[in-house]
Structure formats: structure tokens, C-alpha cells
Motif scaffolding. Structure first.
Motif, PDB file in Angstrom:
ATOM      1  N   PHE A 204     -14.424 112.657 -48.891  1.00 54.82           N
ATOM      2  CA  PHE A 204     -13.420 113.789 -48.369  1.00 54.82           C
ATOM      3  C   PHE A 204     -11.854 113.574 -47.977  1.00 54.82           C
ATOM      4  N   GLY A 205     -11.868 112.313 -48.664  1.00 50.67           N
ATOM      5  CA  GLY A 205      -9.755 111.493 -48.320  1.00 50.67           C
ATOM      6  C   GLY A 205      -9.522 111.773 -49.499  1.00 50.67           C
ATOM      7  N   LEU A 206     -10.597 111.346 -50.850  1.00 47.59           N
ATOM      8  CA  LEU A 206     -10.505 111.175 -52.557  1.00 47.59           C
ATOM      9  C   LEU A 206      -9.117 112.540 -53.049  1.00 47.59           C
ATOM     10  N   PRO A 207      -9.800 113.496 -52.448  1.00 50.26           N
ATOM     11  CA  PRO A 207      -9.610 115.050 -53.469  1.00 50.26           C
ATOM     12  C   PRO A 207      -8.259 115.131 -53.151  1.00 50.26           C
ATOM     13  N   GLN A 208      -8.151 114.881 -51.608  1.00 49.46           N
ATOM     14  CA  GLN A 208      -6.794 115.576 -51.027  1.00 49.46           C
ATOM     15  C   GLN A 208      -5.699 114.333 -51.763  1.00 49.46           C
ATOM     16  N   LEU A 209      -5.716 113.283 -51.669  1.00 52.37           N
ATOM     17  CA  LEU A 209      -5.108 112.501 -52.078  1.00 52.37           C
ATOM     18  C   LEU A 209      -4.485 112.583 -53.457  1.00 52.37           C
TER      19      LEU A 209
END
Length: 299
Positions: free
Chosen positions: A199-204
Motif C-alpha cells: 500500500f505504501g510503496l506506490p505513494q512513497l
């Protein structure tokens, strides 16, 4: 310095850190970092720190599939689901609503203890559960004031967050009795890291980090170092000396500090409706947390 003064100072600092987190997190998301990217930053920092401490201080290992299964469940409820719903909810709702809804965690612990551990629930505590649930329901759906900055979906996500954390506290108790705290926490955070990574990797990778002002970097550092690492260490140390009743007082202090900070920074408005709903929630949590009276035994 007096030992009791150190304990009170530590517990107050933990309450202040958690209370400030509601407003400080709003400084970062969603303007600079999306909520799931912020979660990945926070959990990554915690995993590196706790594993480094674990490797330096103990060679203890989790034994058996049954305990590992419990660790996986703790990582899911205590870190992955907990963090995804908290920051996702806080991104939508107000700091005051979030801090008030989070106080129902002791009620969730009582309910889950009754379901999972077969502990008995007294009538007094059932009344407290109902009172707090009504207060939380009105806080989420009773947007009768035009100044209310809450968000129904955000409030529901915070409610799920409080529920998942309550489940985690019940699940992790047997592990804490069998292993050192750092052994359990390092493994739980690793499972949680794997859970939030997709979940976090694309937004990071989307923010322009070079353009971040100093106060945003300071807020991110506060959430990684202060909220995740420092607050845990202070809490763990203070709990070796503090009584459960004293801890309860400081849990109630968190939303009070959150309200003062949010209003002081102009992040939220505290209305009389929220005050009434807060009293209902606090009253319910008090009834749940108060020890049951022992019946007199005839001579």
C-alpha cells in the motif's frame, strides 16, 4: 530525581507525544506525503531500530508455529490494519474526532477478552460499553454543528483502528509473557512492514522530497522517532513502575492534550456537541476500567 517523578514525567511525555501526533500528522498528509506512504516511512524506521536493538541485546527466537501464527496476527492487527486505518482515517477526519474515538480501545480489549479469553463481563461494564458506544456513534454520525470538521468515513476508519489495536493487545499478551518485549515487537513490526509495503510503496515514490520545507521533515522525524520509537520505550519503562490506574489517567489525558494542541494550532474546532459526546465516551470507558466491587462474604 525522585522515581515517581520520573514515572509521571515519562507518562506525561508519552501522552503529549500521542496527543501532538494527531495535529502534526495533518501537517504532512496529504499535502506532502499520502497517508500510506507516511505509514511505510514510519514502520520502516521502527523495523530498523527494533531489529538492531534485538540483535544487539538478545538472541532469543520465537518458538513453534503456534507462536509465529500469533505473531503474524499481531503484525496484522497491531501494525498493518492499525496503521492503515489510523492514517487513512486521520487524513479524512479531524484530530479531535480521531483522538476521542481512540479512547474506546479499553472497551474493545474487554470485549475481545470476553470472546477470546472467556473472561466474565460484569453488568457495570456492559453499561459502560453501551454508553461509550452511543457516544462514539453520535460523534461519528451526529454532525449537528456547522463547524464540525469530522468526516464519517474517516471516523469509521479510526473506529476500526481502535478495534484492531484492542484485538492486538489481547493477542499479544501471551507472547509478552513468554518472550522479551523487544523480541516480540521486532517480529511484529516486521510482519506489519510486509503488510503495509504494497500500500505504501506506490505513494512513497511520488512526493518531491527535495522541495519539502524544514518543518515537514521535522514532522516526519517526530512521527518516526517520537511517536513510534521514543513513546514505546518511555511507556515500556514507565509501566514497570506505574499502576494500571495511573496509566488509565494518562490515557484519558491524551485526547485532552490533542484537543488543546489542535485548537491552538487552528487544526480543529471543539464544539459543545463534541464535549457532550466526549463525556459519554469517557464515562463509558471509566465504567469499563473501574474494578468491580467485591461482594461481602458473610462471617
Amino acid at each position: 530525581m525522585n522515581q515517581q517523578l520520573k514515572v509521571h514525567g515519562s507518562l506525561f511525555l508519552v501522552a503529549l507525544i500521542y496527543g501532538a501526533n494527531y495535529s502534526i500528522a495533518k501537517e504532512v498528509m496529504p499535502a506532502y506525503v499520502q497517508p500510506y506512504g507516511l505509514i511505510l516511512l514510519r514502520v520502516s524506521g521502527a523495523v530498523l531500530f527494533f531489529w538492531a536493538v534485538s540483535l544487539l541485546r538478545t538472541k532469543e527466537q520465537i518458538q513453534g508455529w503456534a507462536d509465529w501464527r500469533r505473531v503474524i496476527l499481531c503484525g496484522f492487527f497491531g501494525i498493518a490494519l492499525n496503521q492503515l486505518t489510523f492514517f487513512g482515517g486521520l487524513n479524512l477526519t479531524s484530530p479531535i474526532n480521531a483522538s476521542l474515538i481512540m479512547t474506546i480501545t479499553p472497551i474493545v480489549v474487554l470485549i475481545m477478552s470476553a470472546v477470546l479469553l472467556r473472561e466474565k463481563v460484569q453488568k457495570q461494564r456492559i453499561g459502560g460499553i453501551l454508553l461509550a458506544c452511543v457516544g462514539a456513534f453520535l460523534l461519528i454520525y451526529g454532525k449537528t454543528d456547522a463547524k464540525s470538521q469530522g468526516n464519517t468515513l474517516g471516523d469509521i476508519l479510526i473506529l476500526i483502528n481502535a478495534t484492531s489495536y484492542g484485538i492486538y493487545l489481547v493477542l499479544v499478551k501471551p507472547l509478552m509473557q513468554r518472550y522479551k518485549a523487544i523480541t516480540v515487537v521486532s517480529r511484529v513490526f516486521l510482519v506489519g512492514f510486509l503488510g503495509v509495503l504494497p500500500f505504501g510503496l506506490p505513494q512513497l515514490g511520488t512526493p518531491d522530497y527535495a522541495a519539502f520545507p524544514v518543518h515537514v521533515w521535522a514532522a516526519i522525524a517526530f512521527m518516526i522517532i517520537g511517536v513510534t520509537i521514543m513513546a514505546y520505550l518511555l511507556n515500556a519503562w514507565a509501566l514497570t513502575y506505574a499502576s494500571p490506574s495511573l496509566l488509565g489517567v494518562y490515557i484519558y489525558l491524551q485526547p485532552v492534550l490533542a484537543i488543546l494542541i489542535a485548537v491552538g494550532l487552528g487544526k480543529d474546532v471543539f464544539t459543545w456537541q463534541k464535549a457532550v459526546f466526549a463525556l459519554m465516551i469517557f464515562g463509558g470507558v471509566y465504567l469499563v476500567s473501574r474494578p468491580a466491587r467485591k461482594r461481602a462474604v458473610p462471617a
